[in-house]
Design a protein around this motif. Structure first.
Motif, short mmCIF file in Angstrom:
data_model
loop_
_atom_site.label_atom_id
_atom_site.label_comp_id
_atom_site.label_asym_id
_atom_site.label_seq_id
_atom_site.Cartn_x
_atom_site.Cartn_y
_atom_site.Cartn_z
N ASN A 119 24.85 38.56 -44.32
CA ASN A 119 25.47 39.16 -43.13
C ASN A 119 25.98 40.57 -43.44
OD1 ASN A 119 24.99 37.02 -41.44
ND2 ASN A 119 26.98 36.03 -41.82
N LEU A 120 26.55 40.73 -44.59
CA LEU A 120 27.05 42.04 -45.01
C LEU A 120 25.90 43.02 -45.16
CD1 LEU A 120 29.60 43.62 -45.82
CD2 LEU A 120 29.18 42.89 -48.16
N LEU A 121 24.80 42.58 -45.75
CA LEU A 121 23.64 43.44 -45.90
C LEU A 121 23.06 43.82 -44.54
CD1 LEU A 121 21.79 41.89 -48.98
CD2 LEU A 121 22.94 44.09 -48.85
N LYS A 122 23.02 42.86 -43.61
CA LYS A 122 22.51 43.14 -42.26
C LYS A 122 23.38 44.19 -41.58
CE LYS A 122 20.27 38.79 -41.09
NZ LYS A 122 20.32 37.59 -40.23
N GLN A 123 24.71 44.03 -41.72
CA GLN A 123 25.62 44.99 -41.11
C GLN A 123 25.42 46.38 -41.72
OE1 GLN A 123 29.58 43.44 -41.54
NE2 GLN A 123 29.38 42.08 -39.75
N GLN A 124 25.25 46.42 -43.03
CA GLN A 124 25.03 47.72 -43.68
C GLN A 124 23.71 48.34 -43.21
OE1 GLN A 124 25.22 46.95 -47.90
NE2 GLN A 124 27.48 46.93 -47.92
N LEU A 125 22.69 47.52 -43.08
CA LEU A 125 21.39 48.00 -42.62
C LEU A 125 21.49 48.53 -41.20
CD1 LEU A 125 18.37 48.32 -43.29
CD2 LEU A 125 18.06 46.02 -42.37
N ILE A 126 22.23 47.81 -40.35
CA ILE A 126 22.41 48.24 -38.96
C ILE A 126 23.19 49.55 -38.91
CG2 ILE A 126 23.56 47.65 -36.78
CD1 ILE A 126 22.82 44.72 -37.32
N GLN A 127 24.22 49.67 -39.72
CA GLN A 127 25.01 50.91 -39.75
C GLN A 127 24.16 52.08 -40.25
OE1 GLN A 127 28.48 50.21 -42.10
NE2 GLN A 127 29.60 49.21 -40.43
N GLN A 128 23.36 51.78 -41.25
CA GLN A 128 22.52 52.82 -41.81
C GLN A 128 21.51 53.28 -40.76
OE1 GLN A 128 20.17 51.55 -45.12
NE2 GLN A 128 20.59 53.46 -46.23
N GLN A 129 20.91 52.35 -40.02
CA GLN A 129 19.96 52.71 -38.99
C GLN A 129 20.65 53.47 -37.86
OE1 GLN A 129 18.15 49.05 -37.78
NE2 GLN A 129 16.78 48.95 -39.57
N PHE A 130 21.86 53.08 -37.55
CA PHE A 130 22.62 53.75 -36.50
C PHE A 130 22.93 55.20 -36.91
CE2 PHE A 130 26.72 54.75 -34.50
CZ PHE A 130 26.33 54.68 -33.18
N LEU A 131 23.31 55.37 -38.17
CA LEU A 131 23.63 56.72 -38.67
C LEU A 131 22.36 57.59 -38.70
CD1 LEU A 131 26.17 56.00 -41.54
CD2 LEU A 131 26.64 57.01 -39.31
N GLU A 132 21.24 56.98 -39.06
CA GLU A 132 19.99 57.73 -39.10
C GLU A 132 19.58 58.17 -37.69
OE1 GLU A 132 17.04 55.32 -41.04
OE2 GLU A 132 17.96 55.60 -43.00
N LYS A 133 19.80 57.30 -36.70
CA LYS A 133 19.47 57.64 -35.33
C LYS A 133 20.36 58.75 -34.81
CE LYS A 133 17.38 53.46 -33.66
NZ LYS A 133 17.43 52.42 -32.66
N GLN A 134 21.60 58.78 -35.24
CA GLN A 134 22.53 59.81 -34.78
C GLN A 134 22.20 61.16 -35.46
OE1 GLN A 134 26.51 58.60 -35.57
NE2 GLN A 134 26.67 57.48 -33.64
N GLY A 135 21.67 61.15 -36.63
CA GLY A 135 21.36 62.37 -37.36
C GLY A 135 20.00 62.92 -36.97
N GLU A 136 19.22 62.33 -36.17
CA GLU A 136 17.89 62.79 -35.81
C GLU A 136 17.89 63.61 -34.51
OE1 GLU A 136 15.10 59.71 -35.11
OE2 GLU A 136 15.36 58.92 -37.04
N PRO A 137 18.36 64.50 -34.20
CA PRO A 137 18.23 65.15 -32.88
C PRO A 137 16.97 65.87 -32.69
CG PRO A 137 20.07 66.00 -34.12
CD PRO A 137 19.40 65.02 -34.94
#
Length: 137
Positions: A119-137
């Motif tokens: 669960n912790l790894l999934k949350q980290q993966l989701i956060q990482q994907q979220f941060l990558e999506k925010q950094g892609e303009p």
């Protein structure tokens, strides 16, 4: 022939006694009572057996029914005793399975730990994907 005065007297007394109606009725009453007593005593065993037979006829069906009920209850009790003995054996065998329960508890703890890690790894993966999506303009 005996001609003693006492015998003659007794015969004459007997004839006077027989002629007395009061004495005669008492004698007949006594003889009747003696006959009834003898007859009653002679029939007593037959009467006793008749009473026993009556008693058996009245009580035998109930006794047979109660005996059948008792046999059924006995069979049920034997079945229940077997079940209880089997259960007691099962509970006693639980005492010898401590090692198995300890292994199960250990594996459950490991699985809970691994599940939390996943669960912790999934949350980290989701956060990482979220941060990558925010950094892609």
């Amino acid at each position: 022939m005996i001609t003693s005065p006492s015998i003659i007297e007794s015969r004459s007394n007997a004839s006077t006694i027989r002629s007395d109606p009061d004495t005669e009725s008492k004698v007949r009453s006594s003889i009747r009572a003696i006959n009834e007593t003898i007859q009653s005593n002679a029939n007593e065993p037959s009467l006793a057996f008749y009473r026993i037979q009556e008693h058996v006829r009245r009580t035998l069906p109930t006794m047979v029914q109660k005996r059948m009920e008792l046999e059924n209850l006995h069979e049920r009790m034997n079945g229940l005793i077997f079940d209880v003995e089997y259960s007691v054996d099962a509970v006693k065998s639980l005492g010898t399975s401590d090692e198995h329960f300890n292994n199960i508890a250990t594996y459950l703890e490991k699985s809970v730990y691994i599940s939390k890690q996943m669960n912790l790894l999934k949350q980290q993966l989701i956060q990482q994907q979220f941060l990558e999506k925010q950094g892609e303009p």
